[in-house]
Design a protein around this motif. Structure first.
Motif, PDB file in Angstrom:
ATOM      1  N   THR A  52       7.724   8.202   2.218  1.00 47.89           N
ATOM      2  CA  THR A  52       7.430   7.030   3.035  1.00 47.89           C
ATOM      3  C   THR A  52       6.212   6.254   2.555  1.00 47.89           C
ATOM      4  O   THR A  52       6.112   5.059   2.797  1.00 47.89           O
ATOM      5  N   GLY A  53       5.248   6.955   1.932  1.00 50.59           N
ATOM      6  CA  GLY A  53       4.009   6.294   1.549  1.00 50.59           C
ATOM      7  C   GLY A  53       3.058   6.071   2.714  1.00 50.59           C
ATOM      8  O   GLY A  53       2.092   5.335   2.594  1.00 50.59           O
ATOM      9  N   HIS A  54       3.325   6.721   3.867  1.00 52.88           N
ATOM     10  CA  HIS A  54       2.427   6.565   5.023  1.00 52.88           C
ATOM     11  C   HIS A  54       1.014   7.029   4.672  1.00 52.88           C
ATOM     12  O   HIS A  54       0.830   7.919   3.845  1.00 52.88           O
ATOM     13  N   ASP A  55       0.025   6.453   5.354  1.00 54.22           N
ATOM     14  CA  ASP A  55      -1.340   6.914   5.101  1.00 54.22           C
ATOM     15  C   ASP A  55      -1.926   7.654   6.300  1.00 54.22           C
ATOM     16  O   ASP A  55      -3.120   7.854   6.406  1.00 54.22           O
ATOM     17  N   LYS A  72       0.834  -1.198   0.000  1.00 51.77           N
ATOM     18  CA  LYS A  72       0.000   0.000   0.000  1.00 51.77           C
ATOM     19  C   LYS A  72       0.881   1.264   0.000  1.00 51.77           C
ATOM     20  O   LYS A  72       0.665   2.194  -0.772  1.00 51.77           O
ATOM     21  N   ARG A  73       1.897   1.255   0.850  1.00 53.49           N
ATOM     22  CA  ARG A  73       2.810   2.401   0.905  1.00 53.49           C
ATOM     23  C   ARG A  73       3.612   2.519  -0.381  1.00 53.49           C
ATOM     24  O   ARG A  73       3.869   3.619  -0.867  1.00 53.49           O
ATOM     25  N   THR A  74       4.014   1.366  -0.937  1.00 54.16           N
ATOM     26  CA  THR A  74       4.832   1.415  -2.143  1.00 54.16           C
ATOM     27  C   THR A  74       4.048   2.005  -3.314  1.00 54.16           C
ATOM     28  O   THR A  74       4.588   2.782  -4.108  1.00 54.16           O
ATOM     29  N   PHE A  75       2.770   1.655  -3.419  1.00 58.41           N
ATOM     30  CA  PHE A  75       1.941   2.259  -4.474  1.00 58.41           C
ATOM     31  C   PHE A  75       1.876   3.774  -4.294  1.00 58.41           C
ATOM     32  O   PHE A  75       1.977   4.530  -5.253  1.00 58.41           O
ATOM     33  N   LYS A  76       1.727   4.200  -3.059  1.00 56.68           N
ATOM     34  CA  LYS A  76       1.681   5.643  -2.785  1.00 56.68           C
ATOM     35  C   LYS A  76       2.981   6.308  -3.220  1.00 56.68           C
ATOM     36  O   LYS A  76       2.977   7.353  -3.863  1.00 56.68           O
ATOM     37  N   ARG A  77       4.098   5.675  -2.839  1.00 53.82           N
ATOM     38  CA  ARG A  77       5.395   6.265  -3.178  1.00 53.82           C
ATOM     39  C   ARG A  77       5.599   6.285  -4.689  1.00 53.82           C
ATOM     40  O   ARG A  77       6.227   7.185  -5.228  1.00 53.82           O
TER      41      ARG A  77
END
Lengths: 223, 617
Positions: B304-307, A28-33
């Motif tokens: 970081t990709g934190h949510d 999930k975080r990797t997709f965001k990044r």
């Protein structure tokens, strides 16, 4: 028209000590990044549409896992694989990415079997003929195990033999290697742990679970 | 067998093995052979707790920016893993390179709470390092410590080689540079410690000798090395807005307590609550500007990709640009499926607007802390919230649909009487009535009253007060229990006082407690802040066997003329100020928030204070 994709990836090394849920959060975080926007579910608690074909037990490595997901925009599969790969930590890597048809069921629902490789370190002095061992193990009428039922908590006896689709054994140095194709998925599922315990019990091989390595090598889907 | 291979065998057996593997996003890889200062940042608790601590991220980032330094992380293994490690003779190791901690140059512990002290000793032991500073020759790393509990360093004085007092951003690089130079010089261990005292904020306990009166009172702490400073001034980062703040923070692979992007929006607090150590030792208030915060937050989320994003400080609502800041952050978060979490908000109308927006219809509980049940006692502790504020806030919350209200109070505050406890009951009762008036219903509404036991802390106006005894605490707890159970919809939480008592002993302890600590750890004490692990009986045994009376530290009333063990540490707030605040407390008089009127704490003599009377301009 949905943008459905699946990536095939491997999990190896120390990262095999993180759980299924931790891995889901990592993706999930990797997709965001990566700037790839996932489609979110509607409702009170929106979550990204993303799931694994089969959870992988903590401690197992795998050379072929599948994650499916839905994105807001359309991407080429190469771009997805490349973007994710550049951000993966040590021990995780994307092997390929493909589009999934709109209406097809989820990968989890289509999973029917999986290949496992079980490596059991044993005493050097252990002298066994592989083929005999295996023939005797698999030629039992039934391979019975006690399994605790999830709902009632009661233990019942089940026969796992029909869930073992194929199995082979090999002696490599001071290890016994079992390769097995086992039922997997939501309809019927067999944990390789049960094959390990029943095999070693039957053949009277003593082993230390902490030194046994289990690797998933492939997952099969209903076509 | 290498440590890594040995470790691999244990991981299959350990609970949550992900704690011990390292390799997280944004961790640093360096070649230890090319490094002149190998620094271990040690958090004396488990991985999940330590990784939730923002200070670790800041220090890790700052030290690893230095070419000559490699900062690695060290945590306390959980009990199951510790047993495995001891059985297999695997020493305590760093997460980055899996090196035994004994191979480091400096092992620095962060002191966030007193009840983690036993873990420090246990970690040294697991690392094959002797407890006492005097027993460690040049083959061992220097053992250092910093953080809020370093403001009373004495209980650890025989164990720690040097303490770093105050903000860590500058002092840690200074220490590492001094170490680089010392290492090159090839001089002996003492020379390094001697070179350190040139750095502002360094306390080397071996350069000071305490003496005591016959009745056990501390007589003096005299220095035995001429060049050591008489008092140690804490180090202050004057311009927080320009201070380094990590954007590529380490992202744990497993779930931790706080798993989120976080920006510290300001340091310090202007409210002056008299029980609060953080409010005293982190002065002056220094802010990051709205633009800096936004920029850091955006970059951190990207990296970081934190949510989840949290903005952190001692009293977030007090940031001078809080409203536009929160509004702008909210819009950033909304666009990116990130949730915003805002701890320590006050219940004003703006906060409700924000809460309404970020929680929507998913209303989790609403928590706030009047701390004391009557206006009188709130005047004593200088908590400026009034009954009217409380009821007004609650009314608003109920109107907006909250059905779960949590209230925090402290028991055992100076001058407390049973009338003050009645005040707590009254507040709970009045809130249920307000709810009935607004909703017309009694059911489906819950108030939780949680009480904790007051621990007087060093460097606060209450540092002279005795802590209530266990009997008195229990009497007060049960008194409240009896009265609160009669009110429908109120639940009540209270806890045993053993841990608060131990905390009180160490919070104002002196150097003689080092021996108690060593004894307690030898007996098996560790993880004292975990209710399920605290072994109070063993602690009492440790006190008995070392001939030290814990009541002397917890229950004794101190007088203004006494020498206090932490007097050698200068927090920037003067003793005169603490005395005048305590006198005002006894007279039940409030002091204003320093943004309204400078109350002369003394910090502006040490650093620029931009807060004083800021609202009067």
């Amino acid at each position: 028209m949905k943008n459905r994709y699946a990536v095939r990836f491997y999990k190896d090394g120390n990262i095999r000590y993180i759980s299924h849920l931790d891995l889901l959060r990592l993706f999930k975080r990797t997709f965001k990044r990566a700037g790839i926007r996932l489609q979110y579910s509607q409702g009170f608690n929106p979550h990204p549409k993303m799931s694994f074909a089969q959870p992988l037990s903590l401690g197992y490595s795998s050379s072929s896992e599948y994650l499916e997901f839905e994105t807001q925009n359309t991407y080429s599969t190469d771009v997805i694989a490349e973007k994710l790969n550049s951000l993966m930590p040590e021990g995780l890597g994307i092997l390929s990415c493909e589009e999934l048809p709109d209406k097809e069921k989820s990968l989890a629902a289509m999973t029917e079997a999986a290949d496992y490789e079980i490596t059991i370190p044993v005493d050097d002095s252990l002298e066994i003929e592989n083929t005999d061992l295996l023939r005797e193990y698999i030629s039992q009428d039934q391979i019975k195990v006690m399994k605790r039922q999830k709902k009632s908590g009661r233990k019942i006896e089940i026969n796992i033999k029909p869930l073992i689709y194929s199995i082979s054994v090999d002696r490599r140095g001071n290890c016994i290697m079992l390769e097995a194709k086992l039922a997997a998925g939501s309809v019927s599922n067999l944990s390789p742990e049960l094959v390990l315990t029943t095999f070693c019990e039957f053949t009277d091989i003593s082993y230390d679970r902490a030194t046994v390595a289990i690797k998933r090598k492939e997952i099969y889907f209903i076509k | 067998m290498t440590l890594s291979k040995q470790l691999d065998k244990l991981l299959m057996r350990a609970e949550k093995p992900g704690r011990y593997i390292g390799g997280e996003l944004h961790t640093e890889k360096k070649n230890p052979a090319a490094i002149s200062t190998r620094f271990g940042f040690a958090f004396p608790d488990t991985y999940e707790i330590g990784m939730s601590y923002l200070g670790l991220q800041i220090i890790y980032h700052i030290l690893n920016k230095m070419e000559s330094v490699y900062c690695e992380r060290v945590f306390a293994p959980a009990n199951d893993m510790e047993n495995l490690m001891r059985k297999e003779s695997l020493p305590l190791f760093t997460l980055e390179t899996k090196s035994p901690v004994k191979d480091l140059d400096i092992l620095g512990f962060t002191l966030q709470y007193e009840l983690s002290f036993s873990n420090i000793l246990n970690m040294l032991n697991l690392g094959g390092i002797p407890y006492r500073s005097a027993e460690r020759d040049a083959s061992f790393p220097f053992i250092a410590a910093g953080g809020p509990c370093a403001f009373n360093p004495e209980p650890l004085a025989d164990i720690i080689d040097f303490f770093m007092i105050g903000d860590g951003e500058d002092i840690l690089p200074q220490v590492c540079k001094a170490h680089d130079r010392w290492k090159e010089s090839g001089k002996d261990k003492d020379e390094f410690l001697k070179s350190l005292i040139e750095i502002n904020g360094i306390y080397v306990p071996k350069f000071y000798t305490p003496s005591y009166y016959e009745d056990g009172q501390l007589k003096a702490i005299k220095k035995n090395y001429d060049k050591a400073p008489d008092r140690i001034e804490k180090q202050i980062v004057e311009n927080l807005n320009q201070a380094e703040f990590p954007q590529k923070t380490i992202v744990p692979l497993i779930e931790t307590v706080h798993d989120r992007a976080v920006v510290e929006v300001f340091r310090g607090c202007t409210r002056g609550c008299r029980f609060c150590q953080a409010g005293m030792i982190y002065r002056p208030v220094r802010e990051r500007s709205k633009e800096t915060i936004k920029q850091i937050a955006a970059r951190q989320l990207e990296e970081t990709g934190h949510d989840e994003l949290s903005i952190l400080s001692l009293s977030t609502s007090d940031h001078s640009e809080i409203e536009p800041l929160v509004e702008e952050l909210m819009s950033v978060c909304k666009d990116n499926n990130v949730s915003l979490s805002l701890p320590s908000l006050r219940l004003d109308s703006f906060s409700f607007k924000v809460l309404q927006e970020i929680q929507g219809y998913k209303k989790s509980g609403l928590t706030f802390a009047p701390e004391a049940g009557t206006q009188r006692l709130r005047n004593v502790i200088n908590k400026t919230i009034t009954d009217a504020d409380i009821y007004h806030g609650i009314e608003k919350a109920i109107e907006l649909g909250w059905t779960n209200i949590k209230l925090y109070f402290m028991l055992g505050l100076p001058t407390e009487t049973f009338e003050d406890l009645d005040g707590i009951v009254e507040i709970a009762k009045n809130i249920t009535d307000i709810n009935y008036r607004i909703t017309g219903k009694r059911g489906r509404f819950n108030i939780t009253v949680s009480v904790s036991s007051f621990v007087p802390k060093a460097h606060t106006p209450f540092q002279w007060h005795p802590q209530d005894t266990a009997d008195v605490f229990l009497e007060k707890q049960l008194y409240l229990k009896d009265k609160l159970k009669k009110i429908k919809g109120v639940s009540y939480n209270y806890h045993g006082t053993d841990s608060s008592y131990l905390e009180a002993v160490f919070a104002r302890g002196d150097r003689r407690l080092s021996e108690v600590l060593i004894k307690a750890v030898t007996l098996g004490c560790k993880f004292d802040s975990w209710r399920e692990h605290l072994k109070y009986d063993l602690w009492m045994q440790a006190f008995r066997e070392t001939g030290i009376d814990p009541n002397f530290y917890a229950h004794r009333e101190r007088t203004y003329d006494m020498v206090l063990p932490w007097d050698i540490i200068d927090s920037g707030v003067t003793k005169e100020f603490l005395i005048s605040e305590n006198n005002k407390a006894i007279q039940e008089t409030q002091s204003p928030d320093c943004r309204l009127h400078c109350i002369g704490c003394g910090i502006n003599q040490k650093a620029e204070c931009t807060m004083g009377e800021r609202y009067e301009e």
